[in-house]
Design an enzyme around this catalytic site. Sequence first.
Site, PDB file in Angstrom:
ATOM      1  N   TYR A  50     -11.885  -5.138  10.167  1.00 44.35           N
ATOM      2  CA  TYR A  50     -11.216  -4.655  11.382  1.00 44.35           C
ATOM      3  C   TYR A  50     -11.123  -5.798  12.386  1.00 44.35           C
ATOM      4  O   TYR A  50     -12.142  -6.203  12.956  1.00 44.35           O
ATOM      5  CB  TYR A  50     -12.017  -3.469  11.963  1.00 44.35           C
ATOM      6  CG  TYR A  50     -12.105  -2.345  10.952  1.00 44.35           C
ATOM      7  CD1 TYR A  50     -11.164  -1.338  10.910  1.00 44.35           C
ATOM      8  CD2 TYR A  50     -13.111  -2.350   9.977  1.00 44.35           C
ATOM      9  CE1 TYR A  50     -11.215  -0.338   9.949  1.00 44.35           C
ATOM     10  CE2 TYR A  50     -13.175  -1.367   9.001  1.00 44.35           C
ATOM     11  CZ  TYR A  50     -12.215  -0.357   8.997  1.00 44.35           C
ATOM     12  OH  TYR A  50     -12.269   0.613   8.017  1.00 44.35           O
ATOM     13  N   ALA A  55     -20.025   1.839   3.593  1.00 44.20           N
ATOM     14  CA  ALA A  55     -19.307   1.212   2.478  1.00 44.20           C
ATOM     15  C   ALA A  55     -20.187   0.190   1.764  1.00 44.20           C
ATOM     16  O   ALA A  55     -20.108   0.038   0.542  1.00 44.20           O
ATOM     17  CB  ALA A  55     -18.032   0.548   3.000  1.00 44.20           C
ATOM     18  N   HIS A  92     -14.197  -1.939  14.217  1.00 46.51           N
ATOM     19  CA  HIS A  92     -14.008  -0.556  13.768  1.00 46.51           C
ATOM     20  C   HIS A  92     -14.093   0.376  14.979  1.00 46.51           C
ATOM     21  O   HIS A  92     -14.871   0.139  15.906  1.00 46.51           O
ATOM     22  CB  HIS A  92     -15.084  -0.201  12.725  1.00 46.51           C
ATOM     23  CG  HIS A  92     -14.932   1.179  12.174  1.00 46.51           C
ATOM     24  ND1 HIS A  92     -15.630   2.258  12.673  1.00 46.51           N
ATOM     25  CD2 HIS A  92     -14.136   1.673  11.200  1.00 46.51           C
ATOM     26  CE1 HIS A  92     -15.284   3.351  11.997  1.00 46.51           C
ATOM     27  NE2 HIS A  92     -14.381   3.024  11.104  1.00 46.51           N
ATOM     28  N   GLU A 124       0.862  -1.186   0.000  1.00 47.94           N
ATOM     29  CA  GLU A 124       0.000   0.000   0.000  1.00 47.94           C
ATOM     30  C   GLU A 124       0.897   1.234   0.000  1.00 47.94           C
ATOM     31  O   GLU A 124       1.843   1.307   0.784  1.00 47.94           O
ATOM     32  CB  GLU A 124      -0.896  -0.016   1.244  1.00 47.94           C
ATOM     33  CG  GLU A 124      -1.848   1.169   1.310  1.00 47.94           C
ATOM     34  CD  GLU A 124      -2.862   1.015   2.434  1.00 47.94           C
ATOM     35  OE1 GLU A 124      -3.581  -0.006   2.457  1.00 47.94           O
ATOM     36  OE2 GLU A 124      -2.915   1.914   3.291  1.00 47.94           O
ATOM     37  N   THR A 169      -3.768   4.787  -1.742  1.00 51.47           N
ATOM     38  CA  THR A 169      -4.808   5.323  -0.854  1.00 51.47           C
ATOM     39  C   THR A 169      -5.470   6.561  -1.455  1.00 51.47           C
ATOM     40  O   THR A 169      -4.980   7.174  -2.407  1.00 51.47           O
ATOM     41  CB  THR A 169      -4.239   5.695   0.540  1.00 51.47           C
ATOM     42  OG1 THR A 169      -3.307   6.749   0.374  1.00 51.47           O
ATOM     43  CG2 THR A 169      -3.592   4.506   1.202  1.00 51.47           C
TER      44      THR A 169
HETATM   45  P1  FAD Z   1     -18.031   0.821   6.848  1.00 52.22           P
HETATM   46  O1  FAD Z   1     -17.856  -0.594   6.462  1.00 52.22           O
HETATM   47  O2  FAD Z   1     -19.184   1.566   6.261  1.00 52.22           O
HETATM   48  O3  FAD Z   1     -18.118   0.873   8.445  1.00 52.22           O
HETATM   49  C1  FAD Z   1     -18.048   2.117   9.133  1.00 52.22           C
HETATM   50  C2  FAD Z   1     -18.731   2.006  10.500  1.00 52.22           C
HETATM   51  O4  FAD Z   1     -20.147   1.891  10.328  1.00 52.22           O
HETATM   52  C3  FAD Z   1     -18.313   0.767  11.312  1.00 52.22           C
HETATM   53  O5  FAD Z   1     -18.281   1.136  12.673  1.00 52.22           O
HETATM   54  C4  FAD Z   1     -19.429  -0.237  11.052  1.00 52.22           C
HETATM   55  O6  FAD Z   1     -19.596  -1.135  12.144  1.00 52.22           O
HETATM   56  C5  FAD Z   1     -20.640   0.685  10.920  1.00 52.22           C
HETATM   57  N1  FAD Z   1     -21.685   0.191  10.014  1.00 52.22           N
HETATM   58  C6  FAD Z   1     -21.495  -0.398   8.809  1.00 52.22           C
HETATM   59  N2  FAD Z   1     -22.691  -0.681   8.231  1.00 52.22           N
HETATM   60  C7  FAD Z   1     -23.649  -0.241   9.100  1.00 52.22           C
HETATM   61  C8  FAD Z   1     -25.073  -0.225   9.082  1.00 52.22           C
HETATM   62  N3  FAD Z   1     -25.778  -0.732   8.056  1.00 52.22           N
HETATM   63  N4  FAD Z   1     -25.738   0.310  10.146  1.00 52.22           N
HETATM   64  C9  FAD Z   1     -25.053   0.830  11.205  1.00 52.22           C
HETATM   65  N5  FAD Z   1     -23.692   0.840  11.270  1.00 52.22           N
HETATM   66  C10 FAD Z   1     -22.997   0.314  10.233  1.00 52.22           C
HETATM   67  N6  FAD Z   1      -9.581   5.899   4.599  1.00 52.22           N
HETATM   68  C11 FAD Z   1      -9.344   6.862   3.674  1.00 52.22           C
HETATM   69  O7  FAD Z   1      -9.832   7.996   3.810  1.00 52.22           O
HETATM   70  N7  FAD Z   1      -8.585   6.601   2.543  1.00 52.22           N
HETATM   71  C12 FAD Z   1      -8.041   5.386   2.327  1.00 52.22           C
HETATM   72  O8  FAD Z   1      -7.362   5.164   1.310  1.00 52.22           O
HETATM   73  C13 FAD Z   1      -8.252   4.339   3.289  1.00 52.22           C
HETATM   74  N8  FAD Z   1      -7.746   3.102   3.110  1.00 52.22           N
HETATM   75  C14 FAD Z   1      -8.011   2.109   4.018  1.00 52.22           C
HETATM   76  C15 FAD Z   1      -7.511   0.824   3.795  1.00 52.22           C
HETATM   77  C16 FAD Z   1      -7.760  -0.209   4.701  1.00 52.22           C
HETATM   78  C17 FAD Z   1      -7.211  -1.601   4.437  1.00 52.22           C
HETATM   79  C18 FAD Z   1      -8.528   0.067   5.872  1.00 52.22           C
HETATM   80  C19 FAD Z   1      -8.798  -1.038   6.870  1.00 52.22           C
HETATM   81  C20 FAD Z   1      -9.029   1.339   6.108  1.00 52.22           C
HETATM   82  C21 FAD Z   1      -8.783   2.373   5.186  1.00 52.22           C
HETATM   83  N9  FAD Z   1      -9.273   3.661   5.378  1.00 52.22           N
HETATM   84  C22 FAD Z   1      -9.049   4.651   4.445  1.00 52.22           C
HETATM   85  C23 FAD Z   1     -10.001   4.012   6.612  1.00 52.22           C
HETATM   86  C24 FAD Z   1     -11.537   3.868   6.474  1.00 52.22           C
HETATM   87  O9  FAD Z   1     -12.030   4.764   5.513  1.00 52.22           O
HETATM   88  C25 FAD Z   1     -12.138   4.157   7.849  1.00 52.22           C
HETATM   89  O10 FAD Z   1     -11.798   3.158   8.755  1.00 52.22           O
HETATM   90  C26 FAD Z   1     -13.645   4.428   7.876  1.00 52.22           C
HETATM   91  O11 FAD Z   1     -13.982   4.979   9.159  1.00 52.22           O
HETATM   92  C27 FAD Z   1     -14.517   3.199   7.699  1.00 52.22           C
HETATM   93  O12 FAD Z   1     -14.533   2.765   6.407  1.00 52.22           O
HETATM   94  P2  FAD Z   1     -15.253   1.363   6.042  1.00 52.22           P
HETATM   95  O13 FAD Z   1     -15.230   1.243   4.589  1.00 52.22           O
HETATM   96  O14 FAD Z   1     -14.679   0.282   6.849  1.00 52.22           O
HETATM   97  O15 FAD Z   1     -16.751   1.695   6.558  1.00 52.22           O
END
Ligand code: FAD
Length: 288
Positions: A147, A127, A151, A17, A48
């Site tokens: 995570y 997401a 998370h 990465e 990223t």
């Molecule tokens: P989600 O999967 O949407 O989850 C976010 C939160 O919402 C979690 O607490 C989850 O439990 C909760 N949730 C999910 N679905 C629901 C639902 N239906 N109802 C209620 N709660 C729900 N960030 C950047 O800005 N740029 C990057 O390039 C980047 N790269 C990353 C690469 C990796 C490998 C990782 C692990 C993280 C990266 N991040 C990056 C960080 C990431 O954007 C953050 O951790 C963000 O807060 C969560 O993203 P997610 O896609 O996991 O969100």
Amino acid sequence: MKIKELFKTKKPVISFEIFPPKFDTPLETIYDSLKQFKDLNPDFISVTYGAGGSQKDRTIEISSKIKNEYDVESMAHLTCVGQSEEEIDLMLDSLQKNGIENILALRGDPPINQPDFDFSKGAFRYASELIRYIKSKSNFCIAAAAYVEGHVDCKRLKEDMAYLKKKVDEGVDFLITQLFFDNRLFYDFLDKAAALNINCPVTPGIMPIFKADQIKRITYLCGASIPAKLVIMMDKYENSPEDLRKAGIEYASTQIRDLIDNGVDGVHLLTMNRPKSSKEILQNVGLI
Ligand code: FAD
């Protein structure tokens, strides 16, 4: 090539990465590192996406360069926080035009210092909604974040796992985990994922420790825990940055060796744009 195909033929899939240089730094500064990363023969390199899409053009440009000029498979990270459907469409079009076939689809974080940020203003709340949207209108290979310690925002680990399952069911091809420093957490996570019938490949994200303040800041933001032995290591080399770098490389190498011995699908090295240290780690674990 779609990265999901790599997981069918190779174990472990080795990926790096990298992040785009900051706005005030010329883009070209990353190109020399790209050449060095290519020489390490990774299976793919992911790029990223700056907070809130602040570096989106650079993410596309670098991902494109990796794929089209350096001939290494690439994956662009994409976050949806605060973005409209049109903005996501523009990104997808641009990625497609550049021949990029792989996206790490993320929600992203709200802007720092905005605890009351209104997620509902963007077109996609989570997401999983972004993944459903991309899936409905394109043929990208889609990865998502997982995570192992939950998370940082989630109140209950069980709920976080249920949302992960939902995300995977929307069409995720493989998962990349948040960094962790204790492999037992990862193995435990794999057991919980298997119990929920999460059957796609899971590649662990490994971050070598280079600087104590950097790792404290990152773990503070992402919620990963630092084991006591690492705290002791950081204290021991507090005034000796090169010794800390070496110890960090040794720690990451030990972690990766153990993961490989336990049959992981892949290893995703968070390189911090440091090809030399990445090379040392791959050499230590016998991957080059
Ligand atoms: P989600 O999967 O949407 O989850 C976010 C939160 O919402 C979690 O607490 C989850 O439990 C909760 N949730 C999910 N679905 C629901 C639902 N239906 N109802 C209620 N709660 C729900 N960030 C950047 O800005 N740029 C990057 O390039 C980047 N790269 C990353 C690469 C990796 C490998 C990782 C692990 C993280 C990266 N991040 C990056 C960080 C990431 O954007 C953050 O951790 C963000 O807060 C969560 O993203 P997610 O896609 O996991 O969100």
